[in-house]
Design a protein around this motif. Sequence first.
Motif, mmCIF file in Angstrom:
data_model
loop_
_atom_site.group_PDB
_atom_site.id
_atom_site.type_symbol
_atom_site.label_atom_id
_atom_site.label_comp_id
_atom_site.label_asym_id
_atom_site.label_seq_id
_atom_site.Cartn_x
_atom_site.Cartn_y
_atom_site.Cartn_z
ATOM 1 N N GLU A 1 0.538 -1.199 -0.040
ATOM 2 C CA GLU A 1 0.020 -0.020 0.050
ATOM 3 C C GLU A 1 0.783 1.198 -0.008
ATOM 4 O O GLU A 1 0.617 2.251 -0.658
ATOM 5 C CB GLU A 1 -1.040 -0.038 1.250
ATOM 6 N N PRO B 1 -2.609 -4.114 12.807
ATOM 7 C CA PRO B 1 -2.955 -5.286 13.086
ATOM 8 C C PRO B 1 -3.983 -5.647 12.493
ATOM 9 O O PRO B 1 -4.996 -5.191 11.886
ATOM 10 C CB PRO B 1 -3.404 -4.957 14.742
ATOM 11 N N HIS B 2 -3.801 -7.020 11.947
ATOM 12 C CA HIS B 2 -4.719 -7.959 11.000
ATOM 13 C C HIS B 2 -5.072 -7.266 9.855
ATOM 14 O O HIS B 2 -6.133 -7.324 9.192
ATOM 15 C CB HIS B 2 -6.290 -7.922 11.963
ATOM 16 N N LEU C 1 -2.922 -7.664 4.293
ATOM 17 C CA LEU C 1 -1.859 -7.864 3.460
ATOM 18 C C LEU C 1 -0.630 -8.271 4.348
ATOM 19 O O LEU C 1 0.429 -8.495 3.880
ATOM 20 C CB LEU C 1 -1.303 -6.689 2.644
ATOM 21 N N PHE D 1 4.615 6.608 13.264
ATOM 22 C CA PHE D 1 5.157 7.332 11.872
ATOM 23 C C PHE D 1 6.665 7.810 12.187
ATOM 24 O O PHE D 1 7.388 7.844 11.577
ATOM 25 C CB PHE D 1 4.617 8.447 11.449
ATOM 26 N N LEU E 1 8.046 8.373 0.885
ATOM 27 C CA LEU E 1 6.554 8.715 1.199
ATOM 28 C C LEU E 1 6.184 10.036 0.777
ATOM 29 O O LEU E 1 4.929 10.454 0.750
ATOM 30 C CB LEU E 1 6.315 8.606 2.578
ATOM 31 N N GLY E 2 7.118 10.775 0.374
ATOM 32 C CA GLY E 2 7.002 12.476 -0.051
ATOM 33 C C GLY E 2 6.763 13.258 1.165
ATOM 34 O O GLY E 2 6.075 14.473 1.283
ATOM 35 N N ILE E 3 7.270 12.900 2.375
ATOM 36 C CA ILE E 3 7.329 13.501 3.649
ATOM 37 C C ILE E 3 8.505 14.408 3.538
ATOM 38 O O ILE E 3 9.366 14.177 3.403
ATOM 39 C CB ILE E 3 7.120 12.849 4.810
ATOM 40 N N VAL F 1 -10.045 -6.694 9.808
ATOM 41 C CA VAL F 1 -9.009 -5.650 10.085
ATOM 42 C C VAL F 1 -9.710 -4.675 11.435
ATOM 43 O O VAL F 1 -9.145 -4.247 12.240
ATOM 44 C CB VAL F 1 -8.919 -4.474 9.008
ATOM 45 N N LYS G 1 -11.357 4.800 10.279
ATOM 46 C CA LYS G 1 -10.347 3.426 10.364
ATOM 47 C C LYS G 1 -9.595 3.706 8.987
ATOM 48 O O LYS G 1 -8.110 3.811 9.371
ATOM 49 C CB LYS G 1 -10.893 2.071 10.416
ATOM 50 N N MET H 1 -5.300 5.563 7.789
ATOM 51 C CA MET H 1 -4.511 4.602 7.354
ATOM 52 C C MET H 1 -3.792 4.831 5.850
ATOM 53 O O MET H 1 -2.823 4.977 5.631
ATOM 54 C CB MET H 1 -5.240 3.203 7.150
ATOM 55 N N PHE H 2 -4.849 5.388 5.024
ATOM 56 C CA PHE H 2 -4.424 5.717 3.801
ATOM 57 C C PHE H 2 -3.576 6.947 3.536
ATOM 58 O O PHE H 2 -2.713 7.150 2.661
ATOM 59 C CB PHE H 2 -5.796 5.669 2.680
ATOM 60 N N ILE I 1 -1.890 8.045 5.945
ATOM 61 C CA ILE I 1 -0.846 8.117 6.864
ATOM 62 C C ILE I 1 -0.811 9.468 7.855
ATOM 63 O O ILE I 1 -0.055 10.220 7.685
ATOM 64 C CB ILE I 1 0.681 8.023 6.257
ATOM 65 N N SER I 2 -1.901 9.227 8.695
ATOM 66 C CA SER I 2 -2.080 10.437 9.512
ATOM 67 C C SER I 2 -2.469 9.741 10.906
ATOM 68 O O SER I 2 -2.979 8.742 11.201
ATOM 69 C CB SER I 2 -3.370 11.393 9.085
ATOM 70 N N LYS I 3 -2.063 10.522 12.095
ATOM 71 C CA LYS I 3 -2.280 10.177 13.431
ATOM 72 C C LYS I 3 -3.711 10.932 13.704
ATOM 73 O O LYS I 3 -3.750 12.092 13.946
ATOM 74 C CB LYS I 3 -1.106 10.573 14.205
ATOM 75 N N LEU J 1 0.744 12.806 6.787
ATOM 76 C CA LEU J 1 1.968 12.662 6.272
ATOM 77 C C LEU J 1 2.298 12.518 4.870
ATOM 78 O O LEU J 1 3.205 12.958 4.247
ATOM 79 C CB LEU J 1 2.894 11.323 7.098
ATOM 80 N N ARG J 2 1.236 11.509 4.049
ATOM 81 C CA ARG J 2 1.406 11.492 2.704
ATOM 82 C C ARG J 2 0.809 12.559 2.207
ATOM 83 O O ARG J 2 -0.419 12.784 2.037
ATOM 84 C CB ARG J 2 0.659 10.110 2.555
ATOM 85 N N LYS J 3 1.687 13.296 1.394
ATOM 86 C CA LYS J 3 0.882 14.632 0.794
ATOM 87 C C LYS J 3 0.286 14.360 -0.393
ATOM 88 O O LYS J 3 -0.751 14.988 -0.620
ATOM 89 C CB LYS J 3 2.146 15.680 0.596
ATOM 90 N N LYS K 1 -9.258 0.983 -3.897
ATOM 91 C CA LYS K 1 -8.351 1.150 -2.715
ATOM 92 C C LYS K 1 -8.572 -0.506 -2.002
ATOM 93 O O LYS K 1 -7.960 -0.850 -1.080
ATOM 94 C CB LYS K 1 -8.796 2.000 -1.532
ATOM 95 N N PHE L 1 -6.343 -5.032 -3.940
ATOM 96 C CA PHE L 1 -5.520 -5.779 -3.029
ATOM 97 C C PHE L 1 -5.962 -7.233 -2.675
ATOM 98 O O PHE L 1 -5.026 -7.972 -2.442
ATOM 99 C CB PHE L 1 -5.550 -4.594 -1.525
ATOM 100 N N PRO M 1 -0.152 -3.558 -6.189
ATOM 101 C CA PRO M 1 -1.718 -3.619 -6.370
ATOM 102 C C PRO M 1 -2.295 -2.784 -7.197
ATOM 103 O O PRO M 1 -3.320 -2.942 -8.093
ATOM 104 C CB PRO M 1 -2.481 -3.466 -4.887
ATOM 105 N N SER M 2 -1.765 -1.392 -7.194
ATOM 106 C CA SER M 2 -2.276 -0.377 -8.018
ATOM 107 C C SER M 2 -1.725 -0.567 -9.569
ATOM 108 O O SER M 2 -2.631 -0.158 -10.490
ATOM 109 C CB SER M 2 -1.707 1.006 -7.812
#
Lengths: 104, 426
Positions: free
Chosen positions: A22, A53-54, A57, A90, A101-103, B75, B205, B209-210, B212-214, B274-276, B333, B337, B356-357
């Motif tokens: 991903e 988790p879980h 992939l 992170f 990741l482009g960060i 998940v 959820k 995840m996609f 990448i953010s808290k 984080l993923r711009k 998405k 996968f 996958p993409s």
Amino acid sequence: MEHDSIYYGQAIEALRGVIDPELFVNIIDLGLVYNIDFSEPETIKIKMTLSTPHCPLGEAITNGVENVLQDQFPQRKPIVILIWDPQWSFEMVTESGKQQLGIN
Amino acid sequence: MNDIHIGKAPPAWIVLPFYATGAVFFLVLTILLFLSAEDLTRHYFSPHLLAVVHTAALGWGTMIIFGAAYELLPVFCERDLYSKRLAILSYILLTAGIAHLIPAFWWFKAGGLMITGGSLVFMATFCYVLNVLFTAQSTNNHLIHQRFLTSSALWLLVTVTLGLCLAVNLRYPFMSRNHLDVMKLHAHAGLAGWFLQLITGVSVKLVPMFLISKPGKTKWVQAAWILQNTGLILFLFDNHLNNNAGRDMLYAFVCGLGIIAWLYFLYDVFRNRLRKRIDLPMKHTLVSFIFLIAALMTIPVAHHSISAKWTLIYGLLLLLGWITSIILGQTFKTLPFIVWNEHYKKLTGRSSVPLPSDLYNLRILKCQFYIYLFALASLVAGMIVNNLLIIRLASILWILLAGLYAANIVKIMFHQPNTTNENGAR
């Protein structure tokens, strides 16, 4: 000890070949691998985590770890131990991983 | 290997039929939309529009959501899916139920065909609800996204129960209440209960995840769950007990606050990502929220207007705007996968495997995105100005859109691994 250090470097390089499908970043730069243990002569123990988790992939990633280590060290049996403490965050991503990741 | 927490996604053969059938029903939906162009200029309670709405809500939305949910439940609940058999049974029952309902509504055959269809959909839902409840029940962490998933499943059960009662009532009248009033409850249990709460839970959820953010504003998600449910429960009870007491706007406001709380959480996630770079499937998802807000803004207009067209536009923005945009994006998405996992999970690290993409055609997806925006905008414009020609042209764009979507689905599902490319560099 010297051998362990060489093995360790080889294992890290091999594990760079396992990509998170991903995020498109290898598991070393993502910081998913916590420990590589060569202390037993016939095994390599990998302590690692997953970003979720879980994750559906997850099996693909752990299979990848076993595959690359089996190819690199045919005389040893790779054993993957998944742990969730500490939880992946992170902050564990390397500088190279952040660039991928482009960060900034 | 520690096997407790590793992902054990259900086999692809359980999930793929939902996606394939969803794509077929999306095509059917767009063809029915084209054939119903004139109905879109009239009152929403028409046989053709009932067929269109049920194709959209059940054949398209619910079908894809069931498939995605069976893939994602492990998940979300951090354990395996409770029952694969129930999942397959729900697919058979749902498909058979929709296949009965669409012709029953289109030719308005109140009676055996419609009641059988409604009963099959009810049984499919019952199987789905059991699977969700049992999968979620045995987990240690009762997280907020699990709560949304569970409540949405229960709202779906309420929705289909009311729908079945309405189907029976058309042939064997037993309700003392006006059919349209009960239909309003049925529709909103589906929209604000099933779709809204499921999408809220899944996005809470998956979006962090996609991207990448808290997630930081989790209390807003708790507030969203309380407000969305409070608004909907009060709306249903007050309308049921007091027969349209005129407080609908108040309940819409409470539910709207729940939506704002959820969107604020997502905005915070988006801002701190984080993923711009945002990929196309996520763009599809993000624009869907614009259509949700647009739909909410039509509520006061529809409430005060004597013209039924604003109610139609409200429903259209929700079904063909918000929900469709999310599905058109999130399909890419999830589905690649699932197929990728089936072909490559044992080969990772050993040979050069695609991502996958790489399983879908990005050019088709780009066309799909822009055609979708144009098709939706022109359909809404045609309905606002009541212009049949614009509506017809927009409907043709919708058929083209469904064709493009189906082409990519076929490409993903029939992907064949290229085993000759061993050790090749990506």
